[in-house]
Every structure is written in C-alpha cells, then in structure tokens.
Design an enzyme around this catalytic site. Structure first.
Site, PDB file in Angstrom:
ATOM      1  N   PHE A 221       0.526  -1.221  -0.017  1.00 27.59           N
ATOM      2  CA  PHE A 221      -0.244  -0.238   0.121  1.00 27.59           C
ATOM      3  C   PHE A 221       0.740   1.272  -0.320  1.00 27.59           C
ATOM      4  CE2 PHE A 221      -2.870  -3.769   1.718  1.00 27.59           C
ATOM      5  CZ  PHE A 221      -3.648  -3.075   1.613  1.00 27.59           C
ATOM      6  N   ASP A 222       0.257   2.237  -0.930  1.00 29.83           N
ATOM      7  CA  ASP A 222       1.201   3.502  -0.442  1.00 29.83           C
ATOM      8  C   ASP A 222       0.005   3.755   0.760  1.00 29.83           C
ATOM      9  OD1 ASP A 222       2.237   5.904  -1.258  1.00 29.83           O
ATOM     10  OD2 ASP A 222       0.330   6.665  -1.771  1.00 29.83           O
ATOM     11  N   LYS A 223       0.927   5.276   1.261  1.00 26.93           N
ATOM     12  CA  LYS A 223       0.238   5.523   2.553  1.00 26.93           C
ATOM     13  C   LYS A 223      -0.069   6.642   2.198  1.00 26.93           C
ATOM     14  CE  LYS A 223       3.119   8.996   5.373  1.00 26.93           C
ATOM     15  NZ  LYS A 223       1.831   9.809   5.934  1.00 26.93           N
ATOM     16  N   THR A 224      -0.148   8.252   1.846  1.00 29.33           N
ATOM     17  CA  THR A 224      -0.657   9.610   1.910  1.00 29.33           C
ATOM     18  C   THR A 224      -2.014   9.222   0.734  1.00 29.33           C
ATOM     19  OG1 THR A 224       1.066  10.405   2.371  1.00 29.33           O
ATOM     20  CG2 THR A 224      -0.344  11.891   1.066  1.00 29.33           C
TER      21      THR A 224
ATOM     22  N   VAL B 189      -1.765  -0.860  -4.207  1.00 30.06           N
ATOM     23  CA  VAL B 189      -2.617  -0.319  -4.221  1.00 30.06           C
ATOM     24  C   VAL B 189      -2.224   1.030  -4.092  1.00 30.06           C
ATOM     25  CG1 VAL B 189      -4.974   0.492  -2.828  1.00 30.06           C
ATOM     26  CG2 VAL B 189      -3.515  -1.991  -2.725  1.00 30.06           C
TER      27      VAL B 189
END
Length: 858
Positions: free
Chosen positions: A531-534, A735
């Site tokens: 996953f990307d965070k922001t 994602v």
C-alpha cells in the site's frame, strides 16, 4: 560525436488514437524512429501520470526541431494508417467466440482480433488494405455492431496544431472522440440479435428447439414403453427430436468444417449419426437434446454477464435540461458539451460528469462507485478552475453520469461529453476486458488443441479393434461412438470463460473495475499486498490530533494563539491547525490581534502579539532563536509524539511555552477493519511503502494493522521494493492512487487504483480500479477474485474428472446413454456453478471509530 540528448513527448500527442503503451502502433512507432539517422534509441516509459515517448538523439546529426517534427509526422502516419475498433455481437459459447476471432483475423488487413463469448470483439486493422467503409460492410456481414461509431472516423489531421488540440481534448479509450462521422448511427442495431443462435424465436430459438427435442424424445420413449404406439411411430418421434436437437449443432459443425476446424460440435454430430446408424435413435436424440440444452445454458450464462454490463450503460438518461441564454431547453445528452449548465431535478439521474455550481443535495453514487451511502454535494467556488482540475476535485463538488440525485435540485456544469463520462469509460473498458484471456483459459485452449486430435486418433484405433478382438463391427462402432461422446471437452471449454465473465460483471456492479481474466485470477491467488500511505491508507490531508498544554497556560490559550497566528499562513500544516483549533474552540474563541507575521523557512512562523514575539515551529527552531530553552518535560512530550508519527509544533509566547500541537495525516477509519478482512481472506503480508520517515511509517502501520512498513522511499525505491516483493512472494498487488504510484503499480502483479471515478489516468493505469475513494472495496475485490479462482478450479476438476472417468468406462462397455448423461450433466454443472458468482455477497465492514483529537496536560 556530441553528447546524446533526450526528447520526451506525451504519447497521446504523437499517437492520439492510442492510449495504451502496449498497443502495436507504439512498437511500430519506436521501430520506425530508431531507423532514422541521428536517433540512437526510442522507447516508451511512464513518467508521472502519462506514458511518454522518449527519443535519444545526437544533436550534431539531427536538431531538436527535426526530431520533434519526425516524431509527430511518424505518429500521424501511423494514426492515419492503423485503426482500432470495438464491436458487439450476440452472446455465444467459447468455441463460437474463438471461431469468430479466427474469421476476423482471416480478413485481409486485420492485424489482430479478439472476441469474447459475452459479445465483445476488438480489432486492429490496416486502412491501406482494409478501408473503413469496407471494414464496416464486413463487420455487418458478421452481424457486428460498432460500440463507438467514432472508430470509423476519418484519420486524424496531420498538422501539429491539430494534434495538439486533439491532445487537449479529453479522449476516451483509444482516443475515440466526438469529431467523427456518425453516418452509421441510423442503421439498425443488432445488439439484441444473436447471429449464431437466432431464428424464428429470436435469441431463445436454440433453447426452444432444445426443449422441443426433449419433449419429443420423452414422449416417444414413454409411449413406446407403454406400448401405446408402434416402434415405427416412436422412431418418428426420435427422428423429430433429432431434427430439433441437432439443428443448431449441425449448422455450427458445418461452419467449423468450412473454416477447416474440427471442434466439439462436429464430434457430437458424428456421434449422433453413429448412434442412428446402429439403430440407437433414442440415445442419439438424448445426446443432441442434452448437448443443445448445454449450449442454451451456455448462451444464457454469457447473456447474463453481458446484460449485467449493459445495464450500466443504460443508467444515464437520454435527455437533459440545459440553461441557455436565460432559457431552459431540453436537449439530447449526446449533444452536451463541457461548460454547459444542466438542471437536475430531485430524484432524477444525472446526465453527465460535471461539477455542482448551484444547490445542495445528496447523490446516490452506487451505480458508479459502489458506495452504499449517498454523498452530500455542494457548489464549487470557482467553476472554471474546477473544470480544469476535474480529476482532483473534492467529492462534494463532483458528480457523475448515471448517479441518482436526492431531494434537492442541482445545477451542474458539464465536465465531459457523454461518450467520455466515467460510466461510458467503465462500460467500454469492461467490454474490452471480456476479450482478454486469463492464464487458465489460455491453458484450456492449448489443452483442447492437443486433446481433440488425440481423441480422434483414439476413436480411429478403436474402430480397428475388431481386428484384434472377436466382436461384430456394430459393437466396435458403438464403443467408438461412446468414447467420442465421453471425451468431448464441452464442460472444459465453458468452465473458465463463464466464471471469468460472471466475476467481472459482478465486480462492476459494486464499483470495482477488473480489466480481464488475468487480473481477476492473479488477485485471487496472491498472498501479499503493498500500500501507498498518503491518500490510500490515510485521508491524504493532515489533521490536528494532539493538543498538549503546558503548566504555564490553558488549552484554550494555546489554541487561540496558534489559531490567530497560523490563519495568516498558507502551509498545509497551518491549515490543519486552524481547522482543528476552530472545531475545538467553537464560537467562544477570542479575537486576538497579531502583527508582523513572518515565515521561517523549514522551521516555523513568528509574529507579534501584545508586544511580545510568538514563535510556532519545530523543536529545532527554539535552539536558533533567542529566548529560554525548551523545558525538559515539554521536550519529553515532544519526543513521545514524534515517536508516534506526529509532526509537532511548539508554541512560545514571549518567554512562556504554551504547549505542543501534534499534526498527522490520519489513517482512514475503515483501514483497520479492511486489514483484518484481508488477513481473513488469506493475505499473509500487508506492507506499506512510503516516502515518509520510518517512524511515521511504523506508527501508521501499527495503527491500521499492517504486518510491516518501509519508509524513506523515493519513487524509484518503491519500484525496487515491489520487485523484491515479487521475487519473494511471486505475486504482489500494489494499491495506490493510480497517478503518483503508477511506476510501482506497473511493476506489481496487479495494480489497484483507488478513487478511480472521474480519473482517466487511474482507469488507464490500473489492472483493478476501485471507483470509490473507499478502501473498504478492496476486500470485496479480493474476496470475489478468491471465489472466482475457487469456481475455476472446481469447474476444471469437474470437467477434466468426468472426461478422465468416462473414457476408460466407455472403452470397457459403459452405455452411450449413461455417458451422455454424465457428459452433458457436467456441462450444466459448470455453467450453474459459474453463475453463482453473479450472486456473490460482500461482507460488510463494521465502522470503526474516527480518529479524533486527543488532549492531555503535562
């Protein structure tokens, strides 16, 4: 030789009709350019949010102007020469789709063609060999209807200024815009007509013929058994059953033979003829009845999947009320242009993608995004600016075609033409996804190509068994025909496409766009998701999460001073403090007059309040400006907040430290429930890859329930991380938002874009697009893919298992009637099993508590 230079151009400028960097025209473009003097290399890469053409050239041999002109002219020539068409045909079975694709590929000038059983066909063709008009005539001969008449348009203009305007115009898939020749629009539609299985009763003809065959077979068998009729009359019933049951089977067998293909339909006709030659008319009629019934259910399954997708296209209304010169006129939706102002009454469907310019209401966006609750809408402050940044607009201002308005009247400004709306693009992409084969489907196709000839060889050998075994030829022939029936892989042919199409259609119904069988299968078998965070795991905007007042002040004073100073700053963290302080203080906040507000770059801000200096900033700031040092208890509290992933700002008024403010991009409230759901589905590793520092990454990962986090990553580092994960896990999904994370998504096994509604880039770059900006759709996508993988495996076991059981059984003497029952029964079973996916139910996530502002005191 001078140092090589590089020219980078957006691919959509050079090839306006191509939006996929994997298109054959892209390879032709790079090959043509690399053969030019002075050009060392030409290739396509994704930079930021768009595929770009990169040309490495020697400026000593060819100037920049010449390279640009060469690229544009080469692209214009390819656009003029090569066309791309998406068309529709009636639902058919897997063998019929393969035969249609082969027939289309055999047309002179067609370079590539694919067809799906659900009714989609896609072609790439050479206009110099096959002009548009001739192609259209040939498509009509196959009863194919163009999805987009613009595909048949005249070639794009070759002048650079026209190409630039084409780029500025937001085009749909393959650049099918609206400045086209629609001369075919008035021709009769064949959308609901089944060329392969139409007739007196339309698309249901084969089912009706099959049921008539079964009725005649049952009547003849019962009347003969009860001795109410003679054997010759019973034979008449069986012959009539042959006629109805074999009508479409014989027709398809003849079509296969004309195409020099020897498929399952041909095997069935030969077996039925063999049974008749042996006097086994009832068994032969039973074979044809069950085979035609299996075909009918096959078409029903494909029709269900096709209708589930077509239902999306019918959601948008055909007429709209437009405000023009002070008048309100009703016009066709197809004539709406960007900038038009449309009136939407309560409880009506919205006619186009656009922005709200007047009125407030709640809009049911489930048809597009799958969201279960209506979304509140309100006007945008600057319509013209919002129109230019539609993809990045906040959800409360943006609306989509096909969604349902609530109780309030709205006025909206159209952002995209009808053919370019999110709904239209989803329908078009899902239609094209039907032509993409999954890995298992490719395997079954290769298996059939080997298995069918092997069966024919076995039957020929069995026909010669009389030379070895002392038995009459009638028994030998009967056994060979029984083996022929038993070994025909009908269930295998339909097992995978029926499951894939049902899964894709079910996903689209819930706002999840899956681009074909390969992503659907891969998503169902992977064990790791990155996953990307922001903007993915978090809300994408910082919030004031912690207010820690010192012993020298109150929380109200701390927030009032911070609010008064930070409201003069445009920094994102300042905006978070202002919003959070206003919420905490409410209407009782005092009005403090501050002066001389100055930004201290990279550290914070200072101002004057009551003739004393106010400093707000990081801890490092207070070691650089005059004044007392940070007290130990405040330093300890600051270190604690930093270790928990907060961005902290200390507030000092004169010589007094008022306290600490903690700001954080807070995790989505649904994220912990989503992670638990994914673990329950069998995802073993949930990894966050982020550009933030490792402490922030660890804090977010711990709060949402990830298994690991990797921080301090640049975009290239994210790509390397995905490659390493693929090496360790073999399959990994990524994602992200579909724009900044495009390189990492492209290197993952499955790229998943969130919030794809309205975003052309996200729809193009991702293998799976979650239309809503809602992480809760991810377990649905994974769960449905898991279910599809299970159904595919079940169908393969059933289809191959029955064949493996029946072949030796029929060789050892199993009756042909029993073989027919098992054989056709397995076909019906896999069809029904696949249709279960259309009724797949998602498990609702429990709503978790929203992250709020915590307060404490030292």
């Amino acid at each position: 030789m001078s140092d090589p230079q590089r020219l980078s151009l957006e691919l959509s400028i050079v090839l306006p009709s191509v939006s996929d960097e994997r298109d054959g025209c892209v390879q032709r473009l790079t090959t043509a350019l690399q053969g030019q003097p002075g050009i060392d290399k030409a290739h396509v890469k994704v930079e930021g949010d768009q595929p770009r053409l990169c040309i490495h050239y020697d400026p000593a041999q060819v100037p920049l102007r010449k390279v640009r002109e060469l690229a544009l002219n080469t692209g214009a020539g390819l656009t003029e020469r090569y066309g791309h068409v998406t068309a529709e045909h009636g639902p058919t079975h897997a063998r019929g789709a393969r035969r249609l694709a082969d027939q289309l590929r055999a047309m002179p000038g067609v370079l590539e063609a694919d067809a799906s059983p659900a009714g989609a066909a896609r072609l790439e063709y050479d206009r110099t060999v096959l002009p548009d008009g001739e192609l259209h005539k040939r498509l009509r001969a196959f009863d194919l209807r163009l999805v987009d008449a613009g595909a048949m348009a005249s070639p794009m203009p070759t002048r650079p200024e026209h190409r630039a305007s084409a780029h500025n115009h937001a085009e749909g898939e393959h650049g099918h815009g609206h400045e086209h020749d629609h001369s075919h629009a008035d021709e009769p539609s064949h959308q609901d007509h089944d060329h392969h299985h139409g007739g007196v009763f339309g698309a249901n003809s084969e089912l009706i013929f099959s049921l008539l065959s079964g009725t005649l077979l049952l009547a003849g068998w019962l009347l003969e058994r009860t001795q109410l009729i003679s054997g010759s009359i019973a034979l008449g019933f069986f012959v009539a059953a042959y006629g109805f049951g074999g009508f479409y089977t014989v027709r398809e067998a003849l079509e296969n033979l004309r195409a020099r293909r020897f498929e399952i339909d041909t095997l069935m006709v030969v077996a039925a003829a063999g049974a008749a030659a042996l006097g086994q008319w009832a068994e032969g009629a039973l074979l044809l009845f069950l085979f035609s019934l299996g075909h009918s259910l096959e078409h029903y399954a494909m029709g269900r999947a096709k209708r589930a997708i077509e239902a999306l296209a019918k959601l948008a209304p055909e007429r709209a009320l437009v405000r023009s010169n002070g008048q309100v006129v009703e016009v066709g939706v197809a004539s709406l242009n960007p900038g038009d102002v449309v009136l939407v009454k309560p409880n009506e469907r919205l006619p186009a993608d656009g922005i709200v310019v007047l009125g407030t209401s709640s809009v049911n966006q489930a048809p597009v995004t799958g969201e279960s609750l209506p979304v509140d809408k309100q006007p945008v402050a600057d319509p013209e600016a919002a129109l230019a940044s539609f993809d990045r607009l906040a959800p409360e201002h943006r609306v989509f075609a096909g969604t349902v308005n609530g109780s309030g009247a709205l006025e909206m400004m159209v952002a995209k033409r009808s053919g370019e709306s999110t709904m239209a693009r989803v329908v078009r992409l899902v239609t094209e996804a039907q032509t993409q084969r999954s890995p298992t489907q490719n395997f079954t196709d290769r298996f059939e190509k080997v298995f069918v000839p092997a069966v024919l060889i076995l039957v020929v050998l069995l026909l010669g068994a009389g030379l070895v075994v002392d038995e009459p030829f009638s028994a030998t022939f009967y056994r060979a025909m029984a083996v022929l029936v038993a070994a025909s892989p009908c269930a295998l042919a339909i097992s995978v496409p029926s499951a894939v199409l049902s899964g894709v259609a079910r996903a689209a119904r819930s706002g999840v766009l899956v681009k074909g069988g390969a992503p659907l299968e891969n998503l169902g078998t992977l064990t790791a998701i990155a996953f990307d965070k922001t903007g993915t795991l978090t809300e994408g905007r910082p919030r004031l999460t912690d207010v820690v007042a010192s012993g020298q002040s109150s929380e109200a004073e701390l927030l009032s001073v911070a609010l008064s100073v930070e409201q003069h700053s445009d920094h994102p963290l300042a905006a978070a403090i202002v919003t959070g302080a206003q919420e905490r203080l409410g209407a009782d906040r005092p009005a403090l007059e501050v002066r001389a507000v100055q930004s201290i770059t990279g550290r914070g801000v200072q101002a004057r309040l009551d003739d004393e200096v106010v400093h707000i900033g990081k801890a490092a700031l207070f070691g650089e400006v005059a004044g007392p040092p940070i007290p130990p208890d405040m330093m300890a509290a600051n270190d604690r907040l930093v270790s928990e992933g907060r961005s902290t700002m200390l507030v000092r008024h004169g010589s007094r430290y008022l306290g600490i403010l903690g700001v954080m991009d807070t995790p989505r409230s649904s994220a912990p429930q989503v992670m638990r759901a994914l673990k329950g589905l069998g995802i073993e590793r949930l990894i966050m890859i982020s550009g933030d520092n490792q402490r922030v990454a660890d804090a977010v990962a711990q709060s949402v329930g990830l298994t690991e986090a990797r921080g301090d990553l640049m975009p290239d580092d994210k790509v390397d991380a995905i490659k390493k994960l693929r090496g360790a896990q073999r399959k990994v999904a990524m994602v992200g938002d579909g724009v900044n994370d495009a390189p990492a998504m492209a290197n993952a096994t499955v790229g998943i874009a969130m919030g794809a509604a309205g975003s052309d880039v996200a729809l193009e770059t991702a293998d799976v697009a979650l239309m809503a900006d809602d992480l809760a759709q991810l377990p649905l996508a994974v769960g449905l893919s898991r279910a599809t993988s299970r159904v595919i495996k079940q169908n393969l076991w059933v289809s191959l298992g029955v064949v493996a059981l029946l072949i030796p059984a029929t060789i050892l003497g199993l009756n042909i009637g029993v073989a027919v029952l098992f054989h056709e029964g397995s076909t019906l079973l896999v069809v029904v099993n696949a249709l279960r996916l259309l009724a797949f139910e998602e498990r609702r996530l429990e709503e978790g508590p929203s992250a709020g502002i915590s307060t404490s005191s030292i």
